[in-house]
Write an enzyme that holds these catalytic residues in place. Sequence first.
Site, PDB file in Angstrom:
ATOM      1  N   ASP A 152     -21.188 -85.901 111.136  1.00 50.28           N
ATOM      2  CA  ASP A 152     -22.446 -86.895 111.895  1.00 50.28           C
ATOM      3  C   ASP A 152     -22.942 -85.905 113.203  1.00 50.28           C
ATOM      4  O   ASP A 152     -21.994 -85.620 113.943  1.00 50.28           O
ATOM      5  CB  ASP A 152     -21.883 -88.223 111.951  1.00 50.28           C
ATOM      6  CG  ASP A 152     -22.727 -89.114 112.665  1.00 50.28           C
ATOM      7  OD1 ASP A 152     -23.487 -89.835 112.053  1.00 50.28           O
ATOM      8  OD2 ASP A 152     -23.184 -89.110 113.876  1.00 50.28           O
ATOM      9  N   ASN A 191     -33.348 -87.463 119.670  1.00 49.69           N
ATOM     10  CA  ASN A 191     -34.548 -88.032 119.458  1.00 49.69           C
ATOM     11  C   ASN A 191     -35.386 -88.678 120.660  1.00 49.69           C
ATOM     12  O   ASN A 191     -36.654 -88.443 120.930  1.00 49.69           O
ATOM     13  CB  ASN A 191     -34.711 -89.148 118.540  1.00 49.69           C
ATOM     14  CG  ASN A 191     -34.636 -88.922 116.973  1.00 49.69           C
ATOM     15  OD1 ASN A 191     -35.116 -88.029 116.729  1.00 49.69           O
ATOM     16  ND2 ASN A 191     -33.892 -89.780 116.254  1.00 49.69           N
ATOM     17  N   HIS A 248     -39.079 -87.602 117.722  1.00 45.22           N
ATOM     18  CA  HIS A 248     -38.705 -87.577 116.496  1.00 45.22           C
ATOM     19  C   HIS A 248     -38.810 -86.429 115.548  1.00 45.22           C
ATOM     20  O   HIS A 248     -37.767 -86.183 114.639  1.00 45.22           O
ATOM     21  CB  HIS A 248     -39.320 -88.871 115.716  1.00 45.22           C
ATOM     22  CG  HIS A 248     -38.524 -89.739 115.236  1.00 45.22           C
ATOM     23  ND1 HIS A 248     -37.884 -90.783 115.857  1.00 45.22           N
ATOM     24  CD2 HIS A 248     -38.433 -90.104 113.741  1.00 45.22           C
ATOM     25  CE1 HIS A 248     -36.997 -91.376 114.889  1.00 45.22           C
ATOM     26  NE2 HIS A 248     -37.382 -91.067 113.601  1.00 45.22           N
ATOM     27  N   ASP A 281     -35.954 -84.569 113.468  1.00 43.46           N
ATOM     28  CA  ASP A 281     -36.076 -84.163 112.138  1.00 43.46           C
ATOM     29  C   ASP A 281     -35.600 -82.493 111.923  1.00 43.46           C
ATOM     30  O   ASP A 281     -35.046 -82.192 110.772  1.00 43.46           O
ATOM     31  CB  ASP A 281     -37.347 -84.233 111.438  1.00 43.46           C
ATOM     32  CG  ASP A 281     -37.791 -85.687 111.127  1.00 43.46           C
ATOM     33  OD1 ASP A 281     -36.813 -86.578 111.381  1.00 43.46           O
ATOM     34  OD2 ASP A 281     -38.806 -86.074 110.938  1.00 43.46           O
ATOM     35  N   GLU A 305     -28.300 -89.360 110.030  1.00 45.49           N
ATOM     36  CA  GLU A 305     -28.120 -87.981 110.538  1.00 45.49           C
ATOM     37  C   GLU A 305     -26.551 -87.485 110.109  1.00 45.49           C
ATOM     38  O   GLU A 305     -25.720 -87.267 110.900  1.00 45.49           O
ATOM     39  CB  GLU A 305     -28.008 -87.943 112.105  1.00 45.49           C
ATOM     40  CG  GLU A 305     -28.260 -89.370 112.787  1.00 45.49           C
ATOM     41  CD  GLU A 305     -27.023 -90.166 112.806  1.00 45.49           C
ATOM     42  OE1 GLU A 305     -26.868 -91.117 112.049  1.00 45.49           O
ATOM     43  OE2 GLU A 305     -25.935 -90.107 113.726  1.00 45.49           O
TER      44      GLU A 305
HETATM   45  N1  GTP Z   1     -35.572 -87.859 113.920  1.00 45.94           N
HETATM   46  C1  GTP Z   1     -34.920 -88.963 112.985  1.00 45.94           C
HETATM   47  N2  GTP Z   1     -33.950 -89.631 113.535  1.00 45.94           N
HETATM   48  C2  GTP Z   1     -33.238 -90.344 112.601  1.00 45.94           C
HETATM   49  C3  GTP Z   1     -33.350 -89.950 111.304  1.00 45.94           C
HETATM   50  N3  GTP Z   1     -32.362 -91.021 110.730  1.00 45.94           N
HETATM   51  C4  GTP Z   1     -31.860 -91.842 111.621  1.00 45.94           C
HETATM   52  N4  GTP Z   1     -32.550 -91.386 112.823  1.00 45.94           N
HETATM   53  C5  GTP Z   1     -32.015 -91.538 114.065  1.00 45.94           C
HETATM   54  O1  GTP Z   1     -30.750 -91.282 114.536  1.00 45.94           O
HETATM   55  C6  GTP Z   1     -30.151 -91.982 115.351  1.00 45.94           C
HETATM   56  C7  GTP Z   1     -28.712 -92.344 115.163  1.00 45.94           C
HETATM   57  O2  GTP Z   1     -28.122 -92.907 116.273  1.00 45.94           O
HETATM   58  P1  GTP Z   1     -26.650 -93.705 116.352  1.00 45.94           P
HETATM   59  O3  GTP Z   1     -26.233 -94.030 114.943  1.00 45.94           O
HETATM   60  O4  GTP Z   1     -26.442 -94.645 117.738  1.00 45.94           O
HETATM   61  O5  GTP Z   1     -25.688 -92.617 116.937  1.00 45.94           O
HETATM   62  P2  GTP Z   1     -25.789 -91.173 117.680  1.00 45.94           P
HETATM   63  O6  GTP Z   1     -27.023 -91.289 118.672  1.00 45.94           O
HETATM   64  O7  GTP Z   1     -25.730 -89.979 116.894  1.00 45.94           O
HETATM   65  O8  GTP Z   1     -24.330 -91.336 118.320  1.00 45.94           O
HETATM   66  P3  GTP Z   1     -23.095 -90.920 117.970  1.00 45.94           P
HETATM   67  O9  GTP Z   1     -23.337 -90.706 116.573  1.00 45.94           O
HETATM   68  O10 GTP Z   1     -22.103 -91.928 118.423  1.00 45.94           O
HETATM   69  O11 GTP Z   1     -22.930 -89.295 118.644  1.00 45.94           O
HETATM   70  C8  GTP Z   1     -31.170 -93.592 115.587  1.00 45.94           C
HETATM   71  O12 GTP Z   1     -31.850 -93.345 116.696  1.00 45.94           O
HETATM   72  C9  GTP Z   1     -31.863 -93.294 114.253  1.00 45.94           C
HETATM   73  O13 GTP Z   1     -33.288 -93.790 114.491  1.00 45.94           O
HETATM   74  C10 GTP Z   1     -34.356 -89.198 110.709  1.00 45.94           C
HETATM   75  O14 GTP Z   1     -34.520 -89.113 109.466  1.00 45.94           O
HETATM   76  N5  GTP Z   1     -34.921 -88.665 111.695  1.00 45.94           N
END
Ligand code: GTP
Length: 324
Positions: free
Chosen positions: A198, A206, A211, A215, A242
């Site tokens: 992860d 982001n 965004h 990606d 992610e």
């Molecule tokens: N750019 C982009 N962002 C995505 C995609 N899928 C999910 N996200 C974003 O990924 C982020 C995941 O955030 P969190 O689950 O809070 O986790 P994190 O910020 O990575 O924090 P930790 O995992 O705790 O380190 C969210 O803001 C989603 O909107 C994608 O395909 N593209």
Amino acid sequence: MNELNRNKERLALALEAAGLDLWENDLVTGEVTFKALKTLDQLGYDSSEMASTVEELLGLVHPDDQPHLQQAVQDHVDGITPQYRCEFRLRAKNGAWIWFANFGKVMDGTATAEGRRFVGVTFNIDDRKRKEHEIEQMNRLLAEKNALLENLNLQLELLASTDSLTGLTNRRKLMELGLQECKRAERFRHPLSVLMLDIDYFKSINDTWGHLVGDQVIRAVAEVCKERVRQGVDTVARFGGEEFILLLPETNMKGAYQLAEVLRESIAQREVVANAQGDHAQFTVSIGAASCDGSNIPAFEELLNRADKALYKAKQSGRNSVED
Ligand SMILES: Nc1nc2c(ncn2[C@@H]2O[C@H](COP(=O)(O)OP(=O)(O)OP(=O)(O)O)[C@@H](O)[C@H]2O)c(=O)[nH]1
């Protein structure tokens, strides 16, 4: 009417009923001694134009059919075949090609002398040949369409099992493969490992860079994973936004852990150009590893659960780390 004439009548009737046209050639002089009048009539020639030598007749045969016709005659004359049989096209007066079949025999031969009368019948097989040709064409067309369909199916299958952003295996396909690999590991008592990876603080990537850069980071992580795994053996899948899963057959915990460390380090060194000013986005990943040794294979979901718990530990321990 004498018996000979009666026999002639009987023969004519039988030939007509069967659609056969009698002919006779002299093998020595090459003369046509009895013309296949119906055949020549079907070709559109009138009696003044009718071929009177074998050579003239051969001139009407389609060039592609001449070699096998001559071979069939020769084989029979040489005694290789008991009868002469052949199918060929003849050129009609209007230039069209019409299919005929021949059936014939050398007559009057004795043990010491070769026969010279070559007697046979010709019959029109154009309808049959055209139907055969149509069927062949249809079969060819069908085969082409089938190949196209197979190809489309493959493409569809690929689309249905691929993540569009990264080109990795998608979650649906991963669950299918995971199930298969668990079964295989159980049958052969082989180890099987799973890594759940992860991206750390992805939300802030982001938020900071936008965004699209997010990606690109996802793509960069996917690339590193693809580069590092065993091609054709391991599966790298995008599991969620992610989050990635690496399915590692024939791999015990030690091997899985080593790979996870390599991935963690490689990803930490990777950068993505984040804007026009040339700023770079850096990122790290946390990885949870789960393994089974082949003696007690859990369900695939269970293996994923264990990897998820290990990932949670890695996040708790400060991120950019590997836990099992
Ligand atoms: N750019 C982009 N962002 C995505 C995609 N899928 C999910 N996200 C974003 O990924 C982020 C995941 O955030 P969190 O689950 O809070 O986790 P994190 O910020 O990575 O924090 P930790 O995992 O705790 O380190 C969210 O803001 C989603 O909107 C994608 O395909 N593209």
